[in-house]
Design an enzyme around this catalytic site. Structure first.
Site, PDB file in Angstrom:
ATOM      1  N   LEU A 125      12.921  28.984  54.627  1.00 63.95           N
ATOM      2  CA  LEU A 125      12.078  29.312  54.912  1.00 63.95           C
ATOM      3  C   LEU A 125      11.834  30.724  54.621  1.00 63.95           C
ATOM      4  O   LEU A 125      11.537  31.196  54.066  1.00 63.95           O
ATOM      5  CB  LEU A 125      11.079  28.843  55.634  1.00 63.95           C
ATOM      6  N   ASP A 126      12.329  31.090  56.147  1.00 64.12           N
ATOM      7  CA  ASP A 126      12.164  32.487  57.086  1.00 64.12           C
ATOM      8  C   ASP A 126      13.196  32.881  57.677  1.00 64.12           C
ATOM      9  O   ASP A 126      13.838  32.568  59.284  1.00 64.12           O
ATOM     10  CB  ASP A 126      10.732  32.867  57.384  1.00 64.12           C
ATOM     11  N   PRO A 127      14.271  33.595  57.082  1.00 67.90           N
ATOM     12  CA  PRO A 127      14.729  34.406  56.151  1.00 67.90           C
ATOM     13  C   PRO A 127      14.727  33.139  54.676  1.00 67.90           C
ATOM     14  O   PRO A 127      15.291  32.769  54.790  1.00 67.90           O
ATOM     15  CB  PRO A 127      15.612  34.852  56.049  1.00 67.90           C
TER      16      PRO A 127
END
Length: 388
Positions: A125-127
């Site tokens: 997702l993030d990253p």
């Protein structure tokens, strides 16, 4: 060529792995699920017909089980990934992680290329999704009628997970709070008001930030995370473009900083053992209970302003996902992209070497199409939709 015989070895069956494991298991491909506790891994497969095998994880056992062409997906803590990558390279296997590319991982690029193996990172997702939406925005800006190399640019990428039903603490933990506390201790660096800003204590840089979601605008708190500056080049910004703002950061529910102010006061001064004790205490008080729904909000936006102050381009992508009793929003958005990386590897579409999330438009479209098939939606917010 589609590699049908290669086995996928999924390491770690925690909360953030379920949807990805289930998606691969449903495809019926050879799958081994590795976890420290075998019972926990079996839970991830409950209620689906699958030939997946479950094994107790340790690095030596994994090493013994790998065959050339296999794919390892590691959801284990990032510091373990270089050792896992080493075992993959020795065995002729590919690797997928959802973690940032470390220097140790980057150092394996030459050997991976030479052996024709792919070490794919930042596919979560993030990253992960955040990087892809940033690449998409920059490409759309370049192609837009308002594009001008002299426009002043503001870029913001914020991501956060929190309880769907806000509690007094404005947060819940789905795994040990130690990681969150350590991240609060880490200085950050971002570009604000036309200059690089070092942020030694991130909680002193909290801003109110409004995000347009289905229910209208909602006010969040946002603060910078890590060093944003390497991503200016990575996202395809020209070095000559005038930057006003460039920040990658963390999103929290409104009221979070007030609820956490005692923690901020402590976090900078505690010794490691004291920090661990605080983490244990927070874990007991504020962890997700069975079936507590979580929520994830991801915002990636780019605005370009002309010399006269008028808007040349203003677009943001917003994901706002809520978990259900059987599936956390965080788990879906972290683990599903990792399975898209597996799909690409099996289809022979991933070049050898060390990689982050995909940057090419066709792959980005394909991954987001797969995500939407799985029920996760990306909304586009144009300038006209947003109040100043």
């Amino acid at each position: 060529p589609m590699n049908t015989s290669s086995r996928v070895h999924w390491l770690g069956a925690g909360l953030s792995s379920g949807p990805g494991i289930r998606r691969l298991a449903a495809q019926g491909l050879p799958l081994t699920l590795w976890n420290r506790t075998v019972a926990k891994a079996r839970q991830a497969l409950e209620g689906i017909t699958t030939t997946a095998e479950v094994r107790a994880y340790d690095l030596a056992s994994l090493k013994g089980a790998l065959k050339p062409g296999d794919i390892v997906v590691s959801m284990l803590p990032a510091p373990m990934h270089p050792d896992i990558a080493r075992v993959c390279l020795d065995a002729g296997a590919h690797l997928v992680t959802t973690s940032y590319i470390s220097d140790a991982m980057r150092g394996l690029d030459g050997e991976a290329k030479q052996k024709g193996l792919s070490l794919v990172n930042e596919s979560g997702l993030d990253p992960g999704l955040d990087h892809m939406l940033a690449h998409r925005l920059v490409a759309e800006y370049r192609a837009s009628p308002g594009y001008d190399a002299n426009n002043r640019l503001s870029f913001r990428s914020y991501c956060g997970g929190f309880p769907k039903i806000p509690n007094e603490f404005r947060y819940k933990f789905s795994w040990s709070p130690l990681g969150v506390l350590r991240a609060l201790r880490s200085p950050a660096c971002a570009f604000k008001e036309g200059a690089v800003r070092e942020v030694p204590r991130v909680w002193e840089a909290i801003e109110r930030f409004s995000v347009d979601s289905d229910g209208g605008a909602e006010s969040f708190e946002a603060y910078p995370n890590r060093d944003s500056m390497p991503y200016v080049g990575e996202y395809g910004f020209d070095a000559a473009w005038p930057l006003q703002t460039f920040v990658r950061g963390t999103l929290r529910l409104g009221g979070w900083s007030a609820a956490w102010k005692d923690i901020f006061a402590k976090v900078g001064t505690l010794t490691d053992p004291e920090l661990e004790a605080l983490a244990d205490q927070l874990w007991r008080a504020h962890q997700y209970g069975e079936g507590d729904p979580d929520r994830v909000v991801l915002y990636v936006g780019l605005r370009a302003t002309r010399a006269d102050g008028s808007t040349a381009f203003d677009r943001a992508y917003v994901m706002d996902e809520a978990g259900t009793a059987g599936r956390t929003a965080m788990g879906a958005l972290v683990s599903l992209p990792a399975t898209f990386a597996v799909d690409d590897l099996r289809a022979g579409m991933t070049p050898p070497g060390v990689h982050g999330a995909p940057a090419d438009p066709a792959t980005i479209e394909r991954w987001f199409h797969s995500l939407e098939k799985d029920g996760a939606r990306v909304r586009t917010v144009e300038a006209g939709d947003r109040a100043a």
